[in-house]
Design a protein around this motif. Structure first.
Motif, short mmCIF file in Angstrom:
data_model
loop_
_atom_site.label_atom_id
_atom_site.label_comp_id
_atom_site.label_asym_id
_atom_site.label_seq_id
_atom_site.Cartn_x
_atom_site.Cartn_y
_atom_site.Cartn_z
N SER A 40 0.83 -1.21 0.00
CA SER A 40 0.00 0.00 0.00
C SER A 40 0.87 1.26 0.00
CB SER A 40 -0.94 -0.01 1.22
OG SER A 40 -0.22 -0.01 2.43
N HIS A 41 2.05 1.18 0.58
CA HIS A 41 2.99 2.31 0.55
C HIS A 41 3.36 2.63 -0.90
CE1 HIS A 41 6.55 4.70 1.84
NE2 HIS A 41 7.10 4.18 0.75
N PHE A 42 3.70 1.61 -1.67
CA PHE A 42 4.08 1.82 -3.07
C PHE A 42 2.87 2.25 -3.91
CE2 PHE A 42 8.07 -1.08 -3.06
CZ PHE A 42 8.80 -0.03 -2.52
N ARG A 47 3.18 3.09 -7.70
CA ARG A 47 3.85 1.83 -8.04
C ARG A 47 2.95 0.69 -7.58
NH1 ARG A 47 9.93 1.80 -6.00
NH2 ARG A 47 9.81 -0.16 -7.19
N PHE A 48 2.16 0.17 -8.49
CA PHE A 48 1.11 -0.77 -8.11
C PHE A 48 1.65 -2.19 -8.07
CE2 PHE A 48 -1.11 2.89 -9.95
CZ PHE A 48 -1.88 3.23 -8.84
N VAL A 49 1.53 -2.79 -6.91
CA VAL A 49 1.90 -4.19 -6.68
C VAL A 49 0.72 -4.87 -6.02
CG1 VAL A 49 4.37 -3.70 -6.50
CG2 VAL A 49 2.95 -3.60 -4.45
N PRO A 50 0.63 -6.18 -6.08
CA PRO A 50 -0.49 -6.87 -5.44
C PRO A 50 -0.58 -6.52 -3.96
CG PRO A 50 0.68 -8.37 -6.88
CD PRO A 50 1.50 -7.12 -6.82
N PRO A 51 -1.76 -6.17 -3.47
CA PRO A 51 -1.89 -5.68 -2.09
C PRO A 51 -2.05 -6.79 -1.06
CG PRO A 51 -4.01 -5.56 -3.17
CD PRO A 51 -3.05 -6.09 -4.20
#
Length: 245
Positions: A40-42, A47-51
């Protein structure tokens, strides 16, 4: 599951292949660098990564608690990726965590990513913890503490040869005065043990314990900066760790 015994400072510790340290005499379980809510920081910065990092990391912790049945749980700092990480935990995850650690004496050591204790979560916070011959802290000292030191922060990793080529894994690094824990979080990078930041902590050499599936793989490390992993750390490795200073 095969744990590796480690005798240091007159005490018997156990290294778990999941990346945790167990002190049986104190019924203590220790993990380092969870970096919860890194996803969630990214995401907040585009910068979208799986949450799913927090849920995955805490599920791994739940399995460890069920395996070892400790009375005490110690986080060695950088438990959250930033100071607001605890507030971003989904309510169901926060409630599940509180239930999971219910009845445990929980201590949060403060790290450089989370210099303040998490709000609305159980446990006590401290800069460091001294128990028996051990000093537990986030960032390892330039010299080991009196007795022995157990720390995190550097996310050590190493490589070893296999029939299929070199395999790089997170690892413990230890000598007779210090234990450096691997990062426990699902979205954490790593720094090669040959990097001076790690090698300089073990001037007389030491031993690496690579995390494997159900067991640890151990090999000796040469003194100081001359110790060798599969290769020198790449610019990419250093860049990855700089995201987790």
């Amino acid at each position: 599951m095969s744990l590796a015994p480690l005798h240091i400072a007159g005490e018997r510790l156990m290294l778990d292949p999941a990346g945790a340290l167990v002190w049986p005499a104190r019924r203590l379980l220790v993990v380092a660098d969870l970096h919860l809510e890194k996803g969630s920081h990214f995401a907040a910065r585009g910068r979208f990564v799986p949450p799913y990092d927090s849920a995955e990391t805490l599920e791994r912790l739940r399995l460890l608690l069920r395996r070892h049945r400790p009375e005490r749980l110690l986080f060695l700092g950088d438990s959250f990726h930033d100071g607001q990480g605890a507030a971003r935990l989904a309510p169901t995850i926060a409630q599940g965590f509180a239930l999971m650690v219910s009845g445990l004496a929980l201590t949060w050591l403060l790290g450089n990513h989370d210099p303040a204790p998490p709000r609305d979560l159980p446990g006590e916070a401290a800069e460091a913890l001294v128990d028996g011959p051990f000093t537990f802290r986030h960032i390892p000292g330039a010299r080991p503490a009196k007795g022995a030191e157990i720390a995190g922060h550097l996310h050590p990793k190493a490589a070893m040869p296999t029939r299929a080529g070199f395999v790089t894994r997170p690892c413990f690094v230890t000598d007779i005065r210090r234990v450096l824990l691997p990062a426990f979080g699902a979205y954490t990078g790593g720094l090669e043990v040959s990097d001076p930041a790690i090698a300089g902590l073990f001037p007389r050499g030491g031993r690496a314990f690579l995390l494997g599936t159900g067991r640890l793989f151990s090999f000796p490390l040469a003194p100081g900066a001359r110790q060798a992993s599969a290769a020198a750390p790449s610019d990419g490795d250093r860049a990855a760790l700089r995201l987790l200073p």
